[in-house]
Design an enzyme around this catalytic site. Structure first.
Site, mmCIF file in Angstrom:
data_model
loop_
_atom_site.group_PDB
_atom_site.id
_atom_site.type_symbol
_atom_site.label_atom_id
_atom_site.label_comp_id
_atom_site.label_asym_id
_atom_site.label_seq_id
_atom_site.Cartn_x
_atom_site.Cartn_y
_atom_site.Cartn_z
ATOM 1 N N SER A 125 1.129 9.312 -34.035
ATOM 2 C CA SER A 125 1.196 9.922 -33.864
ATOM 3 C C SER A 125 0.746 11.980 -33.759
ATOM 4 O O SER A 125 0.113 11.430 -35.054
ATOM 5 C CB SER A 125 2.738 11.261 -34.602
ATOM 6 O OG SER A 125 3.119 12.286 -34.016
ATOM 7 N N TYR A 149 0.603 15.663 -28.944
ATOM 8 C CA TYR A 149 2.001 16.612 -28.079
ATOM 9 C C TYR A 149 0.256 17.167 -27.828
ATOM 10 O O TYR A 149 0.017 18.029 -28.544
ATOM 11 C CB TYR A 149 2.541 16.931 -29.161
ATOM 12 C CG TYR A 149 3.785 16.166 -29.543
ATOM 13 C CD1 TYR A 149 4.343 16.451 -29.324
ATOM 14 C CD2 TYR A 149 3.121 15.908 -30.746
ATOM 15 C CE1 TYR A 149 5.951 15.641 -29.825
ATOM 16 C CE2 TYR A 149 4.605 15.452 -31.550
ATOM 17 C CZ TYR A 149 5.757 15.160 -30.511
ATOM 18 O OH TYR A 149 7.033 13.941 -31.166
ATOM 19 N N ARG A 184 17.906 20.146 -33.202
ATOM 20 C CA ARG A 184 18.204 18.392 -34.486
ATOM 21 C C ARG A 184 19.000 18.747 -35.507
ATOM 22 O O ARG A 184 18.799 19.100 -36.565
ATOM 23 C CB ARG A 184 16.984 18.176 -34.581
ATOM 24 C CG ARG A 184 16.090 17.395 -33.523
ATOM 25 C CD ARG A 184 15.059 17.036 -33.611
ATOM 26 N NE ARG A 184 14.330 16.955 -32.837
ATOM 27 C CZ ARG A 184 13.266 16.555 -32.452
ATOM 28 N NH1 ARG A 184 12.317 16.387 -34.510
ATOM 29 N NH2 ARG A 184 12.477 16.500 -31.367
ATOM 30 N N LYS A 247 4.395 9.601 -21.185
ATOM 31 C CA LYS A 247 5.759 9.145 -22.547
ATOM 32 C C LYS A 247 6.707 10.342 -22.352
ATOM 33 O O LYS A 247 6.396 11.520 -22.761
ATOM 34 C CB LYS A 247 5.628 8.998 -23.638
ATOM 35 C CG LYS A 247 6.182 8.541 -25.150
ATOM 36 C CD LYS A 247 5.870 8.697 -26.195
ATOM 37 C CE LYS A 247 7.155 7.758 -27.290
ATOM 38 N NZ LYS A 247 8.667 8.634 -26.826
ATOM 39 N N HIS A 271 13.070 9.864 -26.727
ATOM 40 C CA HIS A 271 12.755 10.672 -27.702
ATOM 41 C C HIS A 271 13.289 10.398 -28.858
ATOM 42 O O HIS A 271 13.815 10.661 -29.778
ATOM 43 C CB HIS A 271 12.522 11.879 -27.629
ATOM 44 C CG HIS A 271 11.066 12.438 -28.371
ATOM 45 N ND1 HIS A 271 9.867 12.827 -28.099
ATOM 46 C CD2 HIS A 271 11.269 12.525 -29.883
ATOM 47 C CE1 HIS A 271 9.629 13.562 -28.742
ATOM 48 N NE2 HIS A 271 10.169 13.247 -29.773
ATOM 49 N N GLY A 303 13.637 3.595 -27.575
ATOM 50 C CA GLY A 303 15.044 3.877 -26.831
ATOM 51 C C GLY A 303 15.909 2.694 -27.607
ATOM 52 O O GLY A 303 16.460 1.738 -26.541
ATOM 53 N N ARG A 306 16.394 -3.320 -31.391
ATOM 54 C CA ARG A 306 16.612 -3.674 -32.657
ATOM 55 C C ARG A 306 16.664 -4.457 -32.883
ATOM 56 O O ARG A 306 15.741 -5.200 -33.821
ATOM 57 C CB ARG A 306 18.270 -3.118 -32.908
ATOM 58 C CG ARG A 306 18.511 -1.409 -32.883
ATOM 59 C CD ARG A 306 18.027 -0.572 -34.183
ATOM 60 N NE ARG A 306 18.465 0.731 -34.272
ATOM 61 C CZ ARG A 306 17.822 2.084 -33.256
ATOM 62 N NH1 ARG A 306 16.861 1.760 -33.055
ATOM 63 N NH2 ARG A 306 18.620 3.256 -33.882
ATOM 64 N N GLY A 325 10.648 1.910 -32.700
ATOM 65 C CA GLY A 325 11.166 3.362 -33.176
ATOM 66 C C GLY A 325 12.066 3.431 -34.351
ATOM 67 O O GLY A 325 11.364 3.056 -36.761
ATOM 68 N N ARG A 326 13.256 3.770 -35.081
ATOM 69 C CA ARG A 326 13.675 3.930 -36.340
ATOM 70 C C ARG A 326 13.323 2.485 -37.246
ATOM 71 O O ARG A 326 13.658 2.720 -38.464
ATOM 72 C CB ARG A 326 15.590 3.921 -36.711
ATOM 73 C CG ARG A 326 15.308 5.352 -36.202
ATOM 74 C CD ARG A 326 16.512 6.280 -35.672
ATOM 75 N NE ARG A 326 16.610 7.720 -35.498
ATOM 76 C CZ ARG A 326 16.752 8.289 -34.225
ATOM 77 N NH1 ARG A 326 16.873 7.340 -33.222
ATOM 78 N NH2 ARG A 326 16.998 9.052 -34.080
#
Length: 380
Positions: A125, A149, A184, A247, A271, A303, A306, A325-326
């Site tokens: 990032s 960004y 958020r 993206k 996102h 997105g 898992r 991601g997570r």
């Protein structure tokens, strides 16, 4: 002598590293939650508003089925593939995520070493905890892309891209779905990156995306840099020789515009549910974007991914590669470099297991006929 907060933090994570061999893909999330503080956990897990989009992402995979083949099929499975011409060991990659030293003291360096050792692509990032040059030095041979960004000052954007090129990144991933941060709530409640500032490793001139619209008479307007346009993408492409990937697209028309302006790839993404609450699942839009692109660029997805079965579903529906991601942050919290490495190994093994049960010897053999359930995906 009293230890510093940094020393205490590192010791806590070193203790957690002993758990790196005790969790599996199901228990990893629970293991990570025990390690990090509540504010960091809210950042990792949180999304926009009521977090319906996060739920949509997982529900989209749960609606799908995979059709196994019981008779025949190959004896071996090969997960290697190419992403923008670079050979990688697996069809999944690490999606860009900010502030990784907040999750573990070794941060992006740990991710770089774990992915580099396994020839797994990682995307880093603009808002990393350490500089893009430090990340590159952690694993010089590892496949890596730089996520941008767009900055309010276009000169800062251009210099970031040029720094990435000099540091050996092989593509620029331009995130276009954050003209302003989503609402958020969970993150705001803890103050993470709101009331409590978080340092950015790429320099003091680098800015976060704007948090809110600003008054403009009777209206509200987007602060700079505003929305990314086709012309913005042209400017970024001209800043270096690196291919550009766009993206944060869900609408097929956006994908067409991106490719018309020279994008080598697009990432179908909402996102991670952090932007527009109620947006469709990335997976539900994948086939439509693949159809719109028509083979002119590579199409990736992130997105809600898992498990190995999720990866197989996305590949079968047309993705060239699949972003994680997570779970990477969970693994980083659970065991630093060792934790990320364990997660990648488990995910690679499970993906191969799934392909074996589908009777497929490689990722290019997957097709939509293997996938059932979900809304119609006619590519229009």
């Amino acid at each position: 002598m009293a230890s510093s907060p940094e020393d205490r933090s590192r010791r806590r994570f070193m203790d957690a590293t002993t758990e790196a061999g005790s969790w599996n893909l199901t228990s990893l999330e629970r293991t990570a939650e025990r390690v990090v503080g509540p504010d960091v956990w809210a950042y990792i897990q949180g999304g926009a508003g009521e977090e319906r989009t996060i739920a949509n992402n997982r529900a989209a995979f749960r609606r799908r089925t995979l059709l196994p083949r019981a008779l025949g099929g190959p004896e071996t499975v090969d997960l290697t593939t190419q992403l923008l011409g670079r050979r990688v060991s697996a069809p999944f990659f690490v999606a860009p995520m900010a502030y990784q030293r907040e999750v573990h003291p070794d941060g992006e360096g740990a991710v770089a070493r774990a992915t580099g050792a396994r020839e797994v692509l990682a995307v880093y990032s603009t808002l990393t905890s350490c500089s893009l040059e430090e990340i590159s030095a952690s694993a010089p041979e590892g496949p890596r892309w730089f996520q941008l960004y767009p900055q309010a000052n276009p000169d800062v954007s251009r210099e970031l891209v040029r720094r990435a090129e000099r540091a050996g990144y092989s593509a620029v991933v331009v995130t276009v779905d954050v003209p302003v941060l989503g609402s958020r709530d969970r993150q705001a409640e803890t103050g993470f990156a709101y009331e409590r500032p978080v340092s950015i490793g790429n320099g003091p001139g680098v800015e976060h995306p704007p948090r809110r619209l600003v008054p403009n008479g009777a209206r509200l307007r987007l602060p700079a840099p505003g929305r990314v346009t086709g012309e913005s993408l042209d400017e970024i492409r001209r800043a270096s020789r690196l291919p550009v990937i766009v993206k944060g697209l869900l609408d097929p028309d956006d994908a067409r515009v991106a490719v018309d302006h020279g994008a080598a790839g697009v990432v179908v993404s909402n996102h991670g549910g952090r932007q527009l609450d109620g947006a469709p699942a990335s997976l539900d839009q994948l086939a439509r974007v693949v159809g719109a692109v028509g083979g002119r660029a590579e199409v990736y997805l992130d997105g809600g991914v898992r498990r190995g079965s999720d990866i197989a579903i996305a590949l079968a529906l047309g993705a060239t590669g699949v972003g994680i991601g997570r779970p990477i942050l969970w693994a980083l919290a659970a065991g630093g470099e060792a934790g990320v490495g364990r997660y990648l190994d488990l995910l690679r093994d499970e993906t191969a297991n799934v392909l074996s049960q589908l009777g497929r010897g490689g990722v290019r053999e997957l097709g939509a006929a293997l996938v059932g359930g979900g809304p119609p995906s006619d590519g229009r």
